[in-house]
Design a protein around this motif. Sequence first.
Motif, mmCIF file in Angstrom:
data_model
loop_
_atom_site.group_PDB
_atom_site.id
_atom_site.type_symbol
_atom_site.label_atom_id
_atom_site.label_comp_id
_atom_site.label_asym_id
_atom_site.label_seq_id
_atom_site.Cartn_x
_atom_site.Cartn_y
_atom_site.Cartn_z
ATOM 1 N N ARG A 27 0.846 -1.192 0.000
ATOM 2 C CA ARG A 27 0.000 0.000 0.000
ATOM 3 C C ARG A 27 0.882 1.243 0.000
ATOM 4 N NH1 ARG A 27 -3.890 1.733 4.947
ATOM 5 N NH2 ARG A 27 -1.882 1.558 6.010
ATOM 6 N N TYR A 176 6.875 4.236 11.417
ATOM 7 C CA TYR A 176 6.006 5.283 10.860
ATOM 8 C C TYR A 176 6.309 6.663 11.452
ATOM 9 C CZ TYR A 176 2.975 1.797 8.619
ATOM 10 O OH TYR A 176 2.478 0.797 7.821
ATOM 11 N N TYR A 251 12.418 -1.570 9.077
ATOM 12 C CA TYR A 251 11.195 -1.346 8.302
ATOM 13 C C TYR A 251 10.652 -2.612 7.652
ATOM 14 C CZ TYR A 251 12.442 3.625 8.543
ATOM 15 O OH TYR A 251 12.753 4.886 8.971
HETATM 16 C C1 LIG Z 1 5.686 4.593 6.917
HETATM 17 S S1 LIG Z 1 5.022 3.079 6.408
HETATM 18 C C2 LIG Z 1 4.531 3.350 4.753
HETATM 19 C C3 LIG Z 1 3.103 2.912 4.487
HETATM 20 C C4 LIG Z 1 2.836 1.431 4.463
HETATM 21 N N1 LIG Z 1 3.202 0.850 3.180
HETATM 22 C C5 LIG Z 1 1.369 1.141 4.748
HETATM 23 O O1 LIG Z 1 0.645 0.706 3.884
HETATM 24 O O2 LIG Z 1 0.930 1.375 5.877
HETATM 25 C C6 LIG Z 1 6.499 2.147 6.378
HETATM 26 C C7 LIG Z 1 6.314 0.708 6.022
HETATM 27 O O3 LIG Z 1 5.915 0.603 4.661
HETATM 28 C C8 LIG Z 1 6.600 -0.451 4.007
HETATM 29 N N2 LIG Z 1 7.486 0.120 2.975
HETATM 30 C C9 LIG Z 1 7.881 1.410 2.872
HETATM 31 N N3 LIG Z 1 8.657 1.602 1.797
HETATM 32 C C10 LIG Z 1 8.768 0.410 1.196
HETATM 33 C C11 LIG Z 1 9.454 -0.044 0.021
HETATM 34 N N4 LIG Z 1 10.181 0.775 -0.733
HETATM 35 N N5 LIG Z 1 9.340 -1.339 -0.294
HETATM 36 C C12 LIG Z 1 8.614 -2.195 0.466
HETATM 37 N N6 LIG Z 1 7.951 -1.832 1.582
HETATM 38 C C13 LIG Z 1 8.018 -0.541 1.946
HETATM 39 C C14 LIG Z 1 7.374 -1.188 5.087
HETATM 40 O O4 LIG Z 1 6.533 -2.184 5.610
HETATM 41 C C15 LIG Z 1 7.585 -0.094 6.128
HETATM 42 O O5 LIG Z 1 7.791 -0.609 7.425
#
Ligand SMILES: C[S@@+](CC[C@H](N)C(=O)[O-])C[C@H]1O[C@@H](n2cnc3c(N)ncnc32)[C@H](O)[C@@H]1O
Length: 343
Positions: A27, A176, A251
């Motif tokens: 997402r 986050y 992450y």
């Molecule tokens: C700040 S959140 C971003 C939003 C998250 N994707 C969501 O749907 O809630 C950070 C998390 O998103 C995922 N994420 C962020 N950047 C990513 C990337 N380039 N590739 C894969 N996963 C990513 C990882 O699970 C990370 O711990």
Amino acid sequence: IEVLDWVDSKGGYAHLSVGTVNDAGLRGTLATRDIAEGETLAYIPRELIVEFGAPAHDKPPENAARLLARQRRDPAWHAAFLPYWRSLPAPASRAIFCKEMFTQRHRDLLQDAEMAAVVVEETGVARQVYNGSSSWWQRWLGQAPPVSLQGLLPEGAAHKISWQEFAHTTCHVGAYGFGCRGAWGGRRVCLVPLLDLMNHAAPDLANVIVHQDEGNGSYGCTATRAIRAGEEVTQTYSAAALRSDYSLLHYGFVLDSERPLLAGLDHMARFEHDNDDLYLQHQSLMSHEEAQRLSGILASFPTTEAEDLQLLQGTGAIFVPPEDLRLRRVSEVVPVNRELVGI
Ligand SMILES: C[S@@+](CC[C@H](N)C(=O)[O-])C[C@H]1O[C@@H](n2cnc3c(N)ncnc32)[C@H](O)[C@@H]1O
């Protein structure tokens, strides 16, 4: 989704939608219309930002305890932020996974004693905050976290929070959270609704930078290049997140990159310690010694800084302002154009 309407209703705005951004079902955020370079595509007012911690102790488990305690002690506050809480991945969902959730099996997979030690140490702190297992003198001597879940909640309330929920909240605050300036100054950790749904990308692919207004504490997000409607909007979380080991552990992802950014010298186990002045904290991928060596080489270059600057300006690249450009190039892996966003 609900959080977008909520931001809107509180005086913020975002030319963003939330949706799936890759085949694996990740997402992320997408531009809802074409955005010009330099345009601020999202604005999150101060009142929607959750701030915790104090400069001396802002570790994710402590902030998780503060968050869980505040949610339980102040139901009106909790209710006011419901659209935000609902925008986050649910506990046990596959969308969120970090070291606090590791089992022995995951630790074995690391195949690296120092990384495993980081996991043991950091989850140990999380356990101490969760169990309140340290004594007052350990806390006083700085040998234990100053905060415990029991200490923050009324008698009996802490038992109702499971370790899984606590580990999930710790992971959420860590993965986050944004580094921000607190209402009374000093560095804090903040949760910034909606902008925390943006994924990370390396600086050459990321298309926005996120910034906080020093005056009123609000957050904005500005395009560092033109973005087309429907394109994913990404930012670079930190230079540290460019390292595969760091991004994996903190992450739960690893970027596709030709060259993994790893070096024995700047191993993340060192990288993490705030009081280890051998290393340049959260900025560089090297020790001070290495930075000095490289700075020496740069200082011996035949061109001047001003000449370099002229060359860079001709390329349209985003770069830091002129002062000590070379030295900063050594210590800042992610250059940020502060002028672009007026900070
Ligand atoms: C700040 S959140 C971003 C939003 C998250 N994707 C969501 O749907 O809630 C950070 C998390 O998103 C995922 N994420 C962020 N950047 C990513 C990337 N380039 N590739 C894969 N996963 C990513 C990882 O699970 C990370 O711990």
